[in-house]
Design an enzyme around this catalytic site. Structure first.
Site, PDB file in Angstrom:
ATOM      1  N   GLU A   1       0.906  -1.269  -0.020  1.00 34.96           N
ATOM      2  CA  GLU A   1       0.101   0.151  -0.102  1.00 34.96           C
ATOM      3  C   GLU A   1       0.759   1.278   0.059  1.00 34.96           C
ATOM      4  O   GLU A   1       0.389   2.242   0.286  1.00 34.96           O
ATOM      5  CB  GLU A   1      -1.064  -0.159   0.998  1.00 34.96           C
ATOM      6  CG  GLU A   1      -1.952  -1.189   1.189  1.00 34.96           C
ATOM      7  CD  GLU A   1      -2.995  -1.158   0.218  1.00 34.96           C
ATOM      8  OE1 GLU A   1      -3.077  -0.347  -0.914  1.00 34.96           O
ATOM      9  OE2 GLU A   1      -3.876  -2.139   0.166  1.00 34.96           O
TER      10      GLU A   1
ATOM     11  N   HIS B   1      -2.813   2.777   8.139  1.00 34.51           N
ATOM     12  CA  HIS B   1      -3.844   2.236   7.471  1.00 34.51           C
ATOM     13  C   HIS B   1      -3.953   0.855   8.350  1.00 34.51           C
ATOM     14  O   HIS B   1      -3.139   0.277   8.785  1.00 34.51           O
ATOM     15  CB  HIS B   1      -3.576   1.617   6.164  1.00 34.51           C
ATOM     16  CG  HIS B   1      -4.462   0.571   5.403  1.00 34.51           C
ATOM     17  ND1 HIS B   1      -5.938   0.872   5.494  1.00 34.51           N
ATOM     18  CD2 HIS B   1      -4.338  -0.544   5.252  1.00 34.51           C
ATOM     19  CE1 HIS B   1      -6.425  -0.248   4.761  1.00 34.51           C
ATOM     20  NE2 HIS B   1      -5.481  -1.218   4.770  1.00 34.51           N
TER      21      HIS B   1
ATOM     22  N   HIS C   1      -7.725  -2.081   9.901  1.00 31.21           N
ATOM     23  CA  HIS C   1      -8.977  -2.636   9.630  1.00 31.21           C
ATOM     24  C   HIS C   1      -9.940  -2.653  10.781  1.00 31.21           C
ATOM     25  O   HIS C   1     -10.154  -3.865  11.584  1.00 31.21           O
ATOM     26  CB  HIS C   1      -9.034  -4.077   9.217  1.00 31.21           C
ATOM     27  CG  HIS C   1      -7.740  -4.367   7.828  1.00 31.21           C
ATOM     28  ND1 HIS C   1      -7.334  -5.407   7.296  1.00 31.21           N
ATOM     29  CD2 HIS C   1      -7.478  -3.372   6.984  1.00 31.21           C
ATOM     30  CE1 HIS C   1      -6.624  -5.307   6.289  1.00 31.21           C
ATOM     31  NE2 HIS C   1      -6.839  -3.871   6.039  1.00 31.21           N
TER      32      HIS C   1
HETATM   33  O1  2HA Z   1      -1.190  -4.910   3.700  1.00 26.97           O
HETATM   34  O2  2HA Z   1      -4.011  -4.138   4.770  1.00 26.97           O
HETATM   35  O3  2HA Z   1      -4.571  -3.307   2.426  1.00 26.97           O
HETATM   36  C1  2HA Z   1      -2.062  -5.311   4.135  1.00 26.97           C
HETATM   37  C2  2HA Z   1      -3.443  -4.618   3.967  1.00 26.97           C
HETATM   38  C3  2HA Z   1      -3.681  -4.213   2.451  1.00 26.97           C
HETATM   39 ZN    ZN Z   2      -5.742  -3.084   4.380  1.00 23.00          ZN
END
Ligand code: 2HA
Ligand code: ZN
Length: 273
Positions: A117, A140, A142
């Site tokens: 990314e 970034h 999740h």
């Molecule tokens: O690299 O989160 O978006 C792992 C991720 C990809």
């Molecule tokens: Zn990701």
């Protein structure tokens, strides 16, 4: 830092944050990535900046960042392992004069490289540095409830932000520029990088629908705190969305908050004024 592993403060700081994010359940397997801009003076205190170990093509143009140093999580690497082995799971590189190559100075010792990314990260750094020269972090991850929310809430920037602002009193103060929402897109591409960076001109938070979130800020703590606040608001949404709503924070009260805390909030995200 109590649990210093490398005695390189910025490395240990990033390792601690990644560890915490893993602990919160946001970064399963190789999920998530972090990039941290470190001033040359700070890098040079701990790392020989004249000793380029390897060069790695970036795959896109980062000419605006020539000469800048980034500490970045590795591709395929797990947040859970960063703290135990930072030198394998992280790398520190400088953007070479051609703006298209990373000069590796530390880390990725197993022959690895930066996150897939990286386009979204570096393009977001460029966008945020134009707005705020102090910006140093792009993160970034999740977050579980935020991700869940993107499955059930309309993917409209204004409506999504408005809902989050209503979910906790501190939200409009912590992210007055709101959250920009991108539809599902293929990740790991230059295209999603360009789209993310474009949104980053207007806000420090970009939601990748059905995937996760990007946050930007001056410090790791501040950026983490920003995402943490969005995630908390999403959790309240997920816990209440299916229930009859008896109370809500009204738009007039959001304005009152913004005025009291002197926040330059996105007025177009409210239905009044
Ligand atoms: O690299 O989160 O978006 C792992 C991720 C990809
Ligand atoms: Zn990701």
């Amino acid at each position: 830092m109590a649990q210093s592993l490398t005695k390189i403060p910025f490395v240990d700081e990033l390792a601690a944050i990644a560890d915490n994010m893993y602990r919160l359940g946001w970064d399963e397997r190789n999920g998530g990535n972090i990039s941290y801009l470190i001033p040359e003076k700070e890098v040079a205190e701990y790392i020989d900046v004249t000793n380029v170990m390897r060069t790695i093509p970036l795959g896109f143009d980062a000419v605006e960042l020539v000469g800048k140093y980034f500490l970045v999580t590795g591709t395929g690497k797990y947040f859970k392992n960063v703290k135990g082995d930072p030198k394998t799971n992280l790398g520190l590189f400088r953007i070479a004069k051609d703006g298209a190559t990373a000069e590796l100075l530390w880390g990725y010792v197993d022959g690895g490289k930066f996150t897939s990314e990286l386009p979204a990260h570096l393009m977001s750094h460029i966008a945020r540095l134009n707005v705020d020269p102090q910006n140093r972090v792009v993160m970034h991850t999740h977050p579980t409830n935020l991700l869940a929310m993107t499955y059930v809430h309309e993917l409209d920037t204004k409506k999504f932000t408005h809902t989050l602002w209503q979910m906790s009193t501190e939200c409009i103060v912590v992210f007055p520029d709101g959250v920009e929402v991108l539809p599902w897109m293929l990740c790991g591409t230059n295209e999603i990088g360009v789209a993310t960076a474009e949104k980053m001109r207007d806000a420090r938070v970009v939601v990748w629908a059905l995937h996760g979130i990007y946050g930007a800020g001056k410090t790791l703590d501040e950026t983490f705190g920003l995402i943490e606040t969005v995630e908390k608001a999403s959790e309240i949404y997920i816990k209440t969305a299916h229930l009859p709503r008896s109370n809500t924070i009204k738009d007039e009260q959001l304005v009152e908050l913004a005025k009291h805390f002197n926040c330059n909030y996105r007025k177009e995200f409210l239905d009044i004024e």
